[in-house]
Design a protein around this motif. Structure first.
Motif, short mmCIF file in Angstrom:
data_model
loop_
_atom_site.label_atom_id
_atom_site.label_comp_id
_atom_site.label_asym_id
_atom_site.label_seq_id
_atom_site.Cartn_x
_atom_site.Cartn_y
_atom_site.Cartn_z
N LEU A 140 24.92 -5.36 25.28
CA LEU A 140 24.19 -4.11 25.13
C LEU A 140 23.51 -4.07 23.78
N ARG A 141 22.36 -3.42 23.72
CA ARG A 141 21.69 -3.24 22.45
C ARG A 141 21.38 -1.76 22.27
N PRO A 142 21.54 -1.29 21.04
CA PRO A 142 21.19 0.10 20.79
C PRO A 142 19.67 0.27 20.70
N ILE A 143 19.18 1.33 21.29
CA ILE A 143 17.79 1.73 21.14
C ILE A 143 17.84 2.95 20.23
N TRP A 144 17.50 2.74 18.98
CA TRP A 144 17.71 3.75 17.95
C TRP A 144 16.76 4.93 18.11
N ILE A 145 17.34 6.13 18.02
CA ILE A 145 16.57 7.36 17.99
C ILE A 145 16.32 7.75 16.53
N GLY A 146 17.31 7.49 15.70
CA GLY A 146 17.17 7.68 14.26
C GLY A 146 17.32 6.34 13.57
N ASN A 147 17.25 6.33 12.25
CA ASN A 147 17.43 5.09 11.51
C ASN A 147 18.90 4.69 11.52
N PRO A 148 19.20 3.44 11.88
CA PRO A 148 20.60 3.03 11.87
C PRO A 148 21.15 2.98 10.45
N LYS A 149 22.44 3.28 10.34
CA LYS A 149 23.06 3.22 9.02
C LYS A 149 24.34 2.41 9.12
N VAL A 150 24.58 1.57 8.13
CA VAL A 150 25.79 0.76 8.08
C VAL A 150 26.97 1.68 7.76
N ILE A 151 28.00 1.64 8.61
CA ILE A 151 29.17 2.49 8.39
C ILE A 151 30.39 1.69 7.95
N ASP A 152 30.34 0.36 8.12
CA ASP A 152 31.45 -0.49 7.67
C ASP A 152 30.97 -1.93 7.65
N GLU A 153 31.66 -2.74 6.89
CA GLU A 153 31.37 -4.17 6.84
C GLU A 153 32.62 -4.91 6.42
N CYS A 154 32.70 -6.18 6.79
CA CYS A 154 33.81 -7.01 6.36
C CYS A 154 33.40 -8.47 6.40
N SER A 155 34.07 -9.25 5.58
CA SER A 155 33.90 -10.70 5.62
C SER A 155 34.74 -11.24 6.76
N ILE A 156 34.22 -12.24 7.44
CA ILE A 156 34.96 -12.87 8.53
C ILE A 156 35.50 -14.20 8.01
N ASP A 157 36.40 -14.11 7.03
CA ASP A 157 36.94 -15.31 6.40
C ASP A 157 38.39 -15.57 6.80
N LYS A 158 38.94 -14.72 7.64
CA LYS A 158 40.29 -14.90 8.18
C LYS A 158 40.35 -14.20 9.53
N PRO A 159 41.37 -14.47 10.33
CA PRO A 159 41.44 -13.85 11.67
C PRO A 159 41.46 -12.32 11.57
#
Length: 186
Positions: free
Chosen positions: A135-154
Motif C-alpha cells: 500500500l502507498r499513502p496518497i497524501w492529503i497534507g504534507n507528510p511528517k516524520v514521526i519516528d525513526e531508527c537505525s536498523i543495525d540490530k534485530p
C-alpha cells in the motif's frame, strides 16, 4: 505507541552468516528474495529464533514468509505500508534482521492525513509481498516524520504505518524481514 522494539536474538551472528550466501555486493537498485514457510531456509530460521520470540506472541509463532531485501548504496525505498487494507492482525509487525551492511540504514515512519493507494514493493509489479497488497499513502497534507531508527540490530517494526527505508552507505545493504502467522503482543 512505539513503532519499533529491539529484540535480542542469541543466534543473530549465525543468522547473518547463514543468509549472507544470498548477498550480492555489487547490487544496483533493489532485489527481493522470498522464502515461504516450506523453504529449508525458513525452517532453519524458525529453529534459531523461536526461543527468543516466543513471549512476544499470543500463541506459538510460526514463520509465514521471509523476504530478504537488498537495497543499493545511497538509495531509499519509497514510502509505503505492508499488508491489506484493512490489515489482518498478523500483518502489523515484522521482525527485521540486518544481514549485511545495515549500520547506515534508517527506517522512518510518517503520519498525516492520507488515503490509501495500491502499489508493489518495487518497480517490478509481479513480485509477491507476503501474499498481500503493498500500500502507498496518497497524501492529503504534507507528510511528517514521526519516528525513526537505525536498523543495525534485530527489531520488530510496525509495517502498517507509512514508512520508508534509506541506505546512507555507498555499498548495498541486505535485511531479512520475517512475517509470522499470528498477531504479536506488541
Amino acid at each position: 505507541m512505539p513503532l519499533h522494539y529491539d529484540i535480542d536474538l542469541k543466534n543473530f551472528i549465525d543468522i547473518q552468516e547463514y543468509f549472507s550466501k544470498y548477498v550480492n555486493k555489487d547490487l544496483i537498485g533493489q532485489s527481493i528474495t522470498v522464502f515461504d514457510k516450506t523453504d529449508n531456509d525458513t525452517i532453519w530460521l524458525q529453529e534459531k529464533i523461536i526461543d527468543d520470540i516466543f513471549g512476544i506472541f499470543l500463541e506459538d509463532p510460526k514463520i509465514k514468509i521471509c523476504v530478504l531485501g537488498g537495497l543499493s548504496g545511497n538509495e531509499s525505498l519509497r514510502v509505503h505500508m505492508d499488508g491489506h487494507n484493512p490489515p489482518t492482525p498478523d500483518q502489523h509487525w515484522a521482525l527485521n534482521i540486518p544481514i549485511f551492511n545495515c549500520e547506515d540504514t534508517k527506517m522512518y515512519w510518517y503520519d498525516n492525513n492520507y488515503n490509501i493507494g495500491y502499489a508493489t514493493p518495487t518497480n517490478k509489479p509481479n513480485l509477491p509481498a507476503d501474499d498481500s497488497q503493498h500500500l502507498r499513502p496518497i497524501w492529503i497534507g504534507n507528510p511528517k516524520v514521526i519516528d525513526e531508527c537505525s536498523i543495525d540490530k534485530p527489531k520488530f517494526v510496525k509495517v502498517t504505518t507509512p514508512h520508508s527505508v534509506t541506505n546512507f552507505s555507498k555499498r548495498p545493504r541486505y535485511l531479512l524481514s520475517v512475517r509470522f502467522n499470528i498477531a504479536t503482543n506488541l
